[in-house]
Design an enzyme around this catalytic site. Structure first.
Site, PDB file in Angstrom:
ATOM      1  N   ASP A   1     -10.841 -36.456  45.300  1.00 16.89           N
ATOM      2  CA  ASP A   1      -9.702 -37.220  44.791  1.00 16.89           C
ATOM      3  C   ASP A   1      -8.482 -36.300  44.848  1.00 16.89           C
ATOM      4  OD1 ASP A   1      -8.012 -39.049  43.251  1.00 16.89           O
ATOM      5  OD2 ASP A   1      -9.855 -39.986  42.566  1.00 16.89           O
TER       6      ASP A   1
ATOM      7  N   HIS B   1      -6.994 -36.709  47.939  1.00 16.96           N
ATOM      8  CA  HIS B   1      -6.109 -37.871  48.049  1.00 16.96           C
ATOM      9  C   HIS B   1      -4.636 -37.451  48.053  1.00 16.96           C
ATOM     10  CE1 HIS B   1      -9.456 -40.397  48.035  1.00 16.96           C
ATOM     11  NE2 HIS B   1      -9.480 -40.803  46.779  1.00 16.96           N
TER      12      HIS B   1
END
Length: 494
Positions: free
Chosen positions: A299, A333
């Site tokens: 993430d 991300h």
């Protein structure tokens, strides 16, 4: 790029800026000469080895009591160093205490058990909101002068906790995972490690603390309430140095309401498919230094937060006085991210001499209506990027809690633009300074999307060369200034 194409791209960028009521002008100068000061930790040289308290290096014996007893003894005698020697040390949750440096020698692996009964349900914090969670593998609460240092590895056994999206695996990987056990919710295309975990996923805010929820309820969804690997709550003078933190159940490193935090030469590592597998989430902290560190996670890489919605505004503690330098982010991300839970605000953030390689987005600033909060005085310079999947630089006030890059076959519609009244729930993004950026390959160079009722404002972009598939897109923003910003479209490359 030939002269005609360069003119076309320059005109294209200028037209976008003018249509969004922007200005192309000399960038407002700023300086990195006066950076925030971060206080260092200091420890007595007294050393205690966990083997003196009965710890056994066989990968089978649970050493929870031995390790915590060593930490307690060190704390009681005024502090020092607790040494974890080379070897594989199986353990349950470890709690750090004031004036203790937990030191992992080279080839030491602190392996956290996948026996969930070893983790008690405790009041914690999840994505900026108070919630019941499983006790974190490593934690500290209101401690001062603490550290985790050395050369070893802390492994959170995250695969035992995490759900996995089918679309993130190959067919053979998916079939192997399903065959290992667990539960599949077909309509969600998701595998869960247990029925409890799957049950919790079907409930809205399963871990939220509410008077009508009983201990029996929380116990019924316990497996779903994944802990962050390292949670340091309300601590002062903290050092994380040299250690690899990997395979976290949820976020990897989570300093919350800490002051004088140094993160130096660490490696945060998670599988790319790891749900909520952030590298570090610095939440409502002040006086922070992150340097020389590497992030390769599932993430966001390095993330700045300050609480979510009404709870974050009630806490009212911004993350401020942060230095992020000489660090590298691979898969994530976002490389350096602010938001989306930034309701307490963020300011005085300095980012420089960083590299993002293969990251979904480079510099990522995200929020949404309902958050409130003010993000301002953000400075970034000397940033190198390569093979960025999405945007090199992104500002988005329509964050929708989805992965930044759509999975194959996934359809996403642009948000409907509606003007709402400005309230305390309206987030504010302003005063960003970004300079000296080189990016070799991105899906889009720069994307700025504000709110019609309260535009993003005062973005200063200076001295950039970005090679990308598409150029610059700006919506609902004002006073976006560019100086020597070059975008080279992929089609123009020889």
């Amino acid at each position: 790029m030939n002269k005609l194409n360069f003119f076309r791209q320059s005109l294209f960028s200028a037209l976008i800026l003018v249509s969004a009521s922007q200005a192309i002008a000399q960038v407002k100068p700023f300086s990195f000469d006066h950076l925030p000061e971060v206080k260092e930790t200091k420890f007595k040289k007294d050393t205690i080895r966990i083997t003196s308290f009965g710890a056994i290096n066989d990968g089978v014996t649970l050493n929870t009591k031995s390790i915590n007893d060593a930490i307690a003894a060190c704390n009681k005698k005024g502090g020092g160093v607790v040494v974890i020697p080379a070897g594989l040390w199986l353990t349950g949750p470890v709690v750090l205490l004031s004036n203790v440096n937990l030191h992992l020698q080279k080839n030491a692996i602190l392996q956290f058990t996948k026996d969930f009964s070893q983790y008690q349900l405790v009041k914690g914090d999840w994505e900026g909101i108070p919630q019941m969670r499983n006790q974190s593998p490593v934690s500290a609460d209101h401690a001062e002068n603490i550290a985790i240092t050395g050369f070893g590895i802390i492994d959170g056994n995250g695969d035992a906790w995490r759900m996995v999206k089918k679309d993130k695996l190959t067919e053979s990987q998916w079939n192997k995972l399903v065959a290992s056990g667990g539960t599949v919710i077909a309509e969600k295309k998701m595998w869960y490690p247990s029925e409890q975990s799957a049950k919790g996923s079907l409930l809205k805010n399963a871990g939220a603390i509410a008077p009508e929820k009983t201990p029996e309820f929380y116990a019924s969804v316990k497996d779903f309430l994944r802990p962050n690997l390292v949670v340091l709550n309300s601590c002062k003078r903290v050092l994380l140095e040299g250690v690899t933190f990997q395979n976290s159940p949820a976020w990897n490193l989570h300093p919350l309401i800490c002051e004088d935090l140094i993160v130096r030469n660490v490696y945060a590592k998670n599988p790319w498919y790891a749900a909520n597998g952030d590298g570090i989430d610095i939440e409502s902290c002040k006086n922070v230094l992150v340097e020389g560190s590497t992030f390769d996670v599932g993430d966001d890489g390095i993330c700045i937060k300050s609480g979510r919605d009404a709870e974050g505004r009630k806490r009212g503690l911004p993350t401020k006085n942060v230095i992020i330098r000489n660090s590298t982010v691979y898969h994530a991300h976002g490389g350096v991210v602010i938001g989306s839970e930034m309701s307490g605000g963020a300011n005085n953030i300095f980012i420089y001499d960083c590299s993002f390689i293969g990251t979904d987005i480079g510099l990522r600033f995200k929020t949404t209506r309902g958050r409130g909060g003010v993000v301002e005085a953000i400075y970034a310079k000397d940033i190198v990027m390569k093979d960025i999947v999405g945007e090199a630089i992104l500002f988005d006030m329509y964050y929708a809690a989805v992965d930044p890059i759509a999975l194959k076959g996934e359809k996403r519609d642009a948000p409907r633009v509606v003007k709402y009244p400005v309230t305390e729930e309206t987030p504010i993004f302003r005063d960003f300074h970004i300079s000296n950026v080189v990016c070799d390959g991105a899906g889009k160079a720069i994307f700025i999307r504000g709110l019609p009722e309260l535009n993003i404002s005062d973005i200063y972009l200076d001295n950039m060369t970005i090679q990308a598939k598409s150029g610059i897109e700006i919506q609902e923003a004002k006073n976006v200034q560019q100086n020597n910003v070059k975008v080279i479209l992929s089609s123009d490359k020889k």
